[in-house]
Design a protein around this motif. Sequence first.
Motif, short mmCIF file in Angstrom:
data_model
loop_
_atom_site.label_atom_id
_atom_site.label_comp_id
_atom_site.label_asym_id
_atom_site.label_seq_id
_atom_site.Cartn_x
_atom_site.Cartn_y
_atom_site.Cartn_z
N GLY A 246 0.72 -1.12 0.16
CA GLY A 246 -0.24 -0.08 -0.06
C GLY A 246 0.73 1.38 -0.14
N ASN A 247 2.20 1.18 -0.44
CA ASN A 247 3.03 2.26 -0.07
C ASN A 247 3.89 2.42 -1.34
N LEU A 248 3.24 1.99 -2.38
CA LEU A 248 4.13 2.19 -3.65
C LEU A 248 3.48 1.68 -5.01
N PHE A 249 3.86 2.05 -6.22
CA PHE A 249 3.26 1.41 -7.40
C PHE A 249 4.29 0.43 -7.94
N GLN A 250 3.57 -0.61 -8.69
CA GLN A 250 4.56 -1.70 -9.38
C GLN A 250 3.81 -2.27 -10.46
N GLY A 256 7.86 -11.27 -17.47
CA GLY A 256 6.75 -11.99 -18.29
C GLY A 256 5.47 -11.38 -18.23
N ASP A 257 4.24 -11.70 -18.99
CA ASP A 257 3.19 -11.04 -18.71
C ASP A 257 2.01 -12.06 -18.44
N PRO A 258 1.63 -11.67 -17.26
CA PRO A 258 0.24 -12.43 -16.49
C PRO A 258 -0.82 -12.21 -17.58
N LEU A 259 -1.04 -11.19 -18.14
CA LEU A 259 -2.32 -11.05 -18.61
C LEU A 259 -2.30 -11.71 -20.21
N ALA A 260 -1.25 -11.99 -20.67
CA ALA A 260 -0.97 -12.78 -21.74
C ALA A 260 -2.01 -14.14 -21.87
N ALA A 312 -2.73 -16.87 -6.35
CA ALA A 312 -2.23 -15.42 -6.28
C ALA A 312 -0.71 -15.55 -6.02
N ILE A 313 -0.34 -16.20 -5.03
CA ILE A 313 1.08 -16.34 -4.91
C ILE A 313 2.00 -16.97 -5.75
N GLU A 318 6.13 -16.19 -10.11
CA GLU A 318 6.30 -16.56 -11.49
C GLU A 318 6.58 -15.08 -12.24
N TYR A 319 5.77 -14.34 -12.07
CA TYR A 319 5.64 -13.04 -13.12
C TYR A 319 6.24 -12.06 -12.26
N GLN A 320 6.54 -11.97 -11.08
CA GLN A 320 7.29 -10.55 -10.51
C GLN A 320 8.91 -11.03 -10.18
#
Length: 349
Positions: A246-250, A256-260, A312-313, A318-320
Amino acid sequence: MKYLAFGKRFSKTYFLLVTIVVAFLIVLSWPRFQKTTLNDSTEKEIPQEIVLTVNGPIQPIPEVMPLASEKVALGNKLFHEPKLSGNNQISCATCHNLSKGGVDWRKLSVGMNGTVTQFNTPTVFNSGFNFKQNWTGKANTLEQQIETSISNPRSMGSSWKDVLQKLKNEPEYVNLFRQIYSQEISKENVEDAIATFERSLFTANSRFDKFLKGDSAAITEKEKEGYRIFNEYGCVSCHQGVNVGGNLFQKFGIIGDPLANKPTPITEADLGRFIITGKEEDRHVFKVPSLRNITLTPPYFHDGSAKTLDKAIDIMAEYQLGRKLSKNETELIVKFLRTLEGEYQGNPL
């Protein structure tokens, strides 16, 4: 003169010896100075394991917040007031249900006249610790977030003109605002009251907070191992501070692209902060969510696409982080995250 020279050499030698001895004694006795105050009258020496944790990247939630109780009570009433919506049927609590961890357990919330919202509803608990509000950081403060929710056609679909008129037609509200704010009902003091109530929704005294304060038995060995993995693998680089996030953007998808492989079409919401700034570097960038009480607020991510915390974990790893977790590692991290479940008004969520 010889005696004087000898005296000077002796003084220098003596001073050097004393300095070495003092330094040696400090080194030997230093561990005894590594203490923490557990309450006003008791001090307890901290084991090395806890010393490292107390000085680590996560801090405990304060157990007391200096908030005006009368504003909190008024804000609570307004938070649950359906007259703030255009159809007199939806309140802040409709999507931010306090009995469900401050969310509604829906993938996407349902607002005015059955309209589906763009984003998964984030929890209102501990929202006062966030550096910005909403997934995109659209609101800088809780007050701004309240303002946008009132007018958002997907949420409460009203206007401040209508809201204020409805409240002014209620003698109880008129009297309360005069007593607390010494003035008539206004947009500013409605926002202030609700925001004050929301800041009171902090969940202190989680088991992990107790651990941070020196109670090594507050969490189990497996939970400690989960926290070790959480730190070692880099989760803590984004999820830290009082709110464990809750204290930064990422960016969502550093490796990789999790939305692919998203089973549904890409939506505007998937663009993240790009919606607000229009900057290419903000495409798919979101505010990092708090992990406080995360075990109580499924589904996960900005689109609610992860039904379970385990899923979610694994996606985050994998992607982060570029890691493939074993089932055991995922389970251990979940065990750690359960220690972040706090108390509201002295009761477990």
